[in-house]
Design a protein around this motif. Structure first.
Motif, short mmCIF file in Angstrom:
data_model
loop_
_atom_site.label_atom_id
_atom_site.label_comp_id
_atom_site.label_asym_id
_atom_site.label_seq_id
_atom_site.Cartn_x
_atom_site.Cartn_y
_atom_site.Cartn_z
N MET A 1 1.02 -0.98 0.23
CA MET A 1 0.12 -0.19 0.39
C MET A 1 0.79 1.12 -0.15
N ILE A 2 1.93 1.63 0.68
CA ILE A 2 3.06 2.30 1.66
C ILE A 2 3.43 2.74 -0.38
N LEU A 3 3.91 1.74 -1.49
CA LEU A 3 4.28 1.91 -2.70
C LEU A 3 3.94 2.48 -3.69
N ILE A 4 2.05 1.34 -3.77
CA ILE A 4 1.25 2.95 -4.46
C ILE A 4 0.57 3.98 -4.13
N TYR A 5 1.03 4.53 -2.55
CA TYR A 5 1.10 6.09 -2.37
C TYR A 5 2.49 6.68 -3.26
N ALA A 6 3.62 6.35 -2.43
CA ALA A 6 4.66 6.62 -3.48
C ALA A 6 5.03 7.00 -4.41
N ILE A 7 4.53 5.78 -5.61
CA ILE A 7 3.61 5.65 -7.46
C ILE A 7 3.25 7.16 -7.11
N LEU A 8 1.89 7.83 -6.26
CA LEU A 8 1.37 8.21 -6.80
C LEU A 8 1.88 10.21 -6.41
N ALA A 9 2.46 9.99 -5.41
CA ALA A 9 3.04 11.27 -5.34
C ALA A 9 3.64 11.63 -5.99
N TRP A 10 5.21 10.72 -7.36
CA TRP A 10 6.08 11.26 -7.47
C TRP A 10 5.25 11.45 -8.60
N CYS A 11 4.46 10.86 -9.35
CA CYS A 11 3.35 10.40 -10.24
C CYS A 11 2.93 12.93 -10.57
N LEU A 12 2.36 12.57 -9.53
CA LEU A 12 2.32 13.80 -9.19
C LEU A 12 3.23 14.96 -8.91
N VAL A 13 4.05 15.14 -8.27
CA VAL A 13 5.17 15.92 -9.08
C VAL A 13 5.52 15.99 -10.36
N LEU A 14 5.74 15.21 -10.43
CA LEU A 14 6.40 14.55 -12.54
C LEU A 14 5.32 15.44 -12.86
N SER A 15 4.11 15.38 -12.67
CA SER A 15 2.99 16.20 -14.26
C SER A 15 3.06 17.22 -13.06
N THR A 16 3.24 18.04 -12.30
CA THR A 16 3.70 19.00 -11.95
C THR A 16 4.74 19.87 -12.73
N CYS A 17 5.84 18.98 -12.68
CA CYS A 17 6.79 20.15 -13.10
C CYS A 17 6.58 20.17 -14.50
N TRP A 18 6.20 18.82 -15.30
CA TRP A 18 5.69 19.17 -16.47
C TRP A 18 4.73 19.92 -17.05
N LEU A 19 4.21 20.48 -15.79
CA LEU A 19 3.54 21.31 -16.51
C LEU A 19 4.14 23.16 -16.48
N PHE A 20 4.57 23.29 -15.16
CA PHE A 20 5.49 24.17 -15.34
C PHE A 20 6.24 24.49 -16.72
#
Length: 79
Positions: A1-20
Motif C-alpha cells: 500500500m505504501i508503494l502505491i502512495y509513493a508512486i502516486l506522489a511521484w506521479c503528482l510531482v512529475l506532472s506538476t514539473c512537466w506542466l510548469f
C-alpha cells in the motif's frame, strides 16, 4: 500500500514539473512574438497612453502591428 502512495506522489510531482516547464515554453514563445512588434521604433508612435499611434491607433503595440504596412523607422536625432 505504501508503494502505491509513493508512486502516486511521484506521479503528482512529475506532472506538476512537466506542466510548469510547458507553461514556461508557451510564455517564452509569447514574449518572443511580442518583441517583434515594431511600434516603439516607428515615427508615428507617440508614446502617449491616450493615442499610441497616429495612423493605426487600434493596432498599436499589439500582435496585429507586427506586419504593419504603415511602419516608418524613426530618423535619429542629429546632435
Amino acid at each position: 500500500m505504501i508503494l502505491i502512495y509513493a508512486i502516486l506522489a511521484w506521479c503528482l510531482v512529475l506532472s506538476t514539473c512537466w506542466l510548469f516547464v510547458s507553461q514556461c515554453q508557451i510564455g517564452l514563445g509569447n514574449v518572443k512574438r511580442l518583441h517583434q512588434v515594431p511600434c516603439y521604433k516607428c515615427k508615428y508612435f507617440t508614446n502617449s497612453r491616450y493615442l499610441k499611434c497616429t495612423v493605426n491607433p487600434y493596432f498599436a503595440c499589439s500582435e496585429a502591428a507586427i506586419d504593419c504596412h504603415d511602419y516608418q523607422p524613426q530618423k535619429p536625432l542629429n546632435l
